[in-house]
Enzyme design. Structure first.
Site, PDB file in Angstrom:
ATOM      1  N   VAL A 117       5.244  -6.823   0.639  1.00 51.61           N
ATOM      2  CA  VAL A 117       3.905  -7.321   0.301  1.00 51.61           C
ATOM      3  C   VAL A 117       3.925  -7.867  -1.116  1.00 51.61           C
ATOM      4  O   VAL A 117       4.425  -7.218  -2.039  1.00 51.61           O
ATOM      5  CB  VAL A 117       2.847  -6.210   0.425  1.00 51.61           C
ATOM      6  CG1 VAL A 117       1.457  -6.754   0.108  1.00 51.61           C
ATOM      7  CG2 VAL A 117       2.861  -5.612   1.827  1.00 51.61           C
ATOM      8  N   ASP A 233      -0.231   4.438  12.822  1.00 49.48           N
ATOM      9  CA  ASP A 233       0.582   4.627  11.609  1.00 49.48           C
ATOM     10  C   ASP A 233      -0.314   4.968  10.419  1.00 49.48           C
ATOM     11  O   ASP A 233      -0.142   4.419   9.326  1.00 49.48           O
ATOM     12  CB  ASP A 233       1.409   3.376  11.314  1.00 49.48           C
ATOM     13  CG  ASP A 233       2.550   3.653  10.336  1.00 49.48           C
ATOM     14  OD1 ASP A 233       2.935   4.831  10.192  1.00 49.48           O
ATOM     15  OD2 ASP A 233       3.050   2.703   9.711  1.00 49.48           O
TER      16      ASP A 233
END
Length: 447
Positions: A117, A233
């Site tokens: 990211v 998750d």
């Protein structure tokens, strides 16, 4: 440029034809041949003029159409931009735009197993976070899962997908709004320091509010979407905090879409160890109760400011190290009436901690981590319990099979675990020792 070239050629042709007429007049006088040459030349000159006039009319009409199309295109872009902002429609970015926005992907915010990211700023000064998903097969699957899950939903506690970039070959990119205060793990775990993230210690009131925010987000994707969405998750690293420390649930790369009439789907184990529900580890399929279990584990970590499974070293002798399972500690403190001792020590001595809120959070968390999926509450009911709208009953005693697993040596990991796991009531009859060993390793593995 083409118009100028055509005009020059026309002038040259006309000049040449006039020269031919003059030369023919001087050499042929007023003979019949002269008049034939002159007539043919004049016809050609008129034809060139007609071509020039037709070309000029065509060019004028083309320019008018181009102006009209540009104007309509501008209006369409404005309208599309308006609709995107109102409806949250993701846009398709060019790779060059993302490279310019992220300074060629230099500002790394975080990195996972298959994705990285980066922080970026668009040309309109909008701050973004660009998730680059690497790998062809896994990247495609994660990309499709994330887009399908998050592109069509709108909730204040869910991350907003701004756009995407999908190339025929190579990595795929997802563009999200930038959340300034980073992920929750940097704010609840001591010593979790990175230079790219803000850090600190959240007060208990903020942690309680964050717990409600996350519960609302999960309740929305479980119950209020056209297709039920399973996150699969959930962990502190995937919970972001905005400028007001409101929780934003992110990272839907492992998510699953379920029909309203489906109760369970089969999928491979791909989540983070330590947050996976027992039925998923035993490959019995997943449901929204898997998210509930993960939420309960996160809730306990928020309360204690520590990971649920930690290793206590005894000097340099690794053979004498011990595993500490925080949920069992919390359960025991609740029984002893000393639940305040389970709270993050940094909070107890600094600010006021409401013991009633602590007890409510602990009871909700213990309900969420029940081994039997049917005993776990829905996320909608969790929201009601945390907000105090419904009473929170004391949860039933759980098997906490992971405690038994932590006390088993490596040589004995395949022994007598079948009956213990079967006691959880997960609809499993015959569990081979290999499955038990795999279960033990999955529960004890780190991140």
């Amino acid at each position: 440029m083409e118009d100028k070239t055509a005009s020059i050629r026309a002038v040259v042709i006309i000049t040449g034809l006039i020269v031919v007429i003059i030369v023919a007049r001087l050499s042929l006088k007023l003979s019949r041949a002269f008049f034939l040459i002159a007539g043919a030349d004049i016809a050609l000159i008129l034809a060139v003029f007609v071509c020039l006039v037709i070309r000029e009319c065509y060019n004028r009409r083309r320019k008018l159409l181009e102006k009209r199309l540009v104007s309509e295109g501008r209006e369409l872009r404005v309208e599309y931009s308006f609709l995107r902002k109102v409806a949250g429609v993701p846009i398709k970015f060019r790779l060059k735009e993302l490279e310019d926005a992220t300074d060629n992907f230099r500002a790394l915010l975080g990195q996972g197993g298959s994705a990285s990211v980066f922080k970026g700023i668009l040309s309109d000064r909008t701050s973004i976070a660009v998730k680059r998903i690497d790998g062809e097969e896994h990247g495609e699957k994660e990309f499709r899962s994330e887009v399908a899950a998050i592109a069509s939903v709108q909730h204040v506690n869910l991350v907003r997908l701004v756009g995407y970039c999908c190339l025929p070959r190579g990595p795929r990119y997802l563009v999200y709004e930038f959340i300034p205060n980073g992920s929750l793990d940097h704010w609840i775990f001591p010593g979790n320091r990175t230079k790219n993230h803000p850090r600190g210690c959240l007060s208990f009131d903020l942690r309680y509010r964050i717990a409600i925010d996350v519960a609302k987000a999960l309740s929305y994707i479980h119950h209020d979407c056209r297709s039920k969405i399973l996150h699969l998750d959930l962990k502190p690293e995937n919970i972001l905090l905005d400028e007001n420390y409101r929780a934003i649930v992110a990272d839907f790369g492992l998510s699953k879409l379920m029909g309203k009439d489906e109760s369970r789907v089969i999928t491979t184990i791909r989540g983070t160890k330590g947050y996976l529900a027992p039925e998923w580890l035993l490959e019995l399929g997943v449901s929204e109760k898997c998210d509930v279990y993960s939420y309960g584990m996160v809730l306990l970590e928020m309360i204690g400011g520590q990971r649920n499974v930690t290793v206590i070293e005894n000097g340099s002798n690794k053979s004498q190290r011990k595993w500490q399972y925080f949920p069992k500690i919390v359960r025991d403190k609740l029984r002893e009436g000393k639940v305040i001792e389970a709270v993050d020590r940094r909070l107890v001595g600094v600010g006021a901690v409401d013991e009633r809120q602590v007890k409510r959070m602990v009871n909700v968390a213990l309900w969420c981590i029940q081994e039997k999926p049917g005993l776990r509450p829905s996320m909608a009911h969790v929201v009601e319990m945390l907000k105090g709208r419904v009473p929170v009953e004391e949860p039933p005693d759980t098997q906490m099979i992971v405690v038994d697993l932590l006390s088993i040596d490596g040589e004995e990991s395949g022994l007598q675990l079948g009956p213990k796991i079967a006691a959880m009531g997960l609809d499993c009859c015959d569990i081979p020792s290999s499955s038990s060993s795999s279960f033990a390793m999955s529960m004890l593995s780190g991140r």
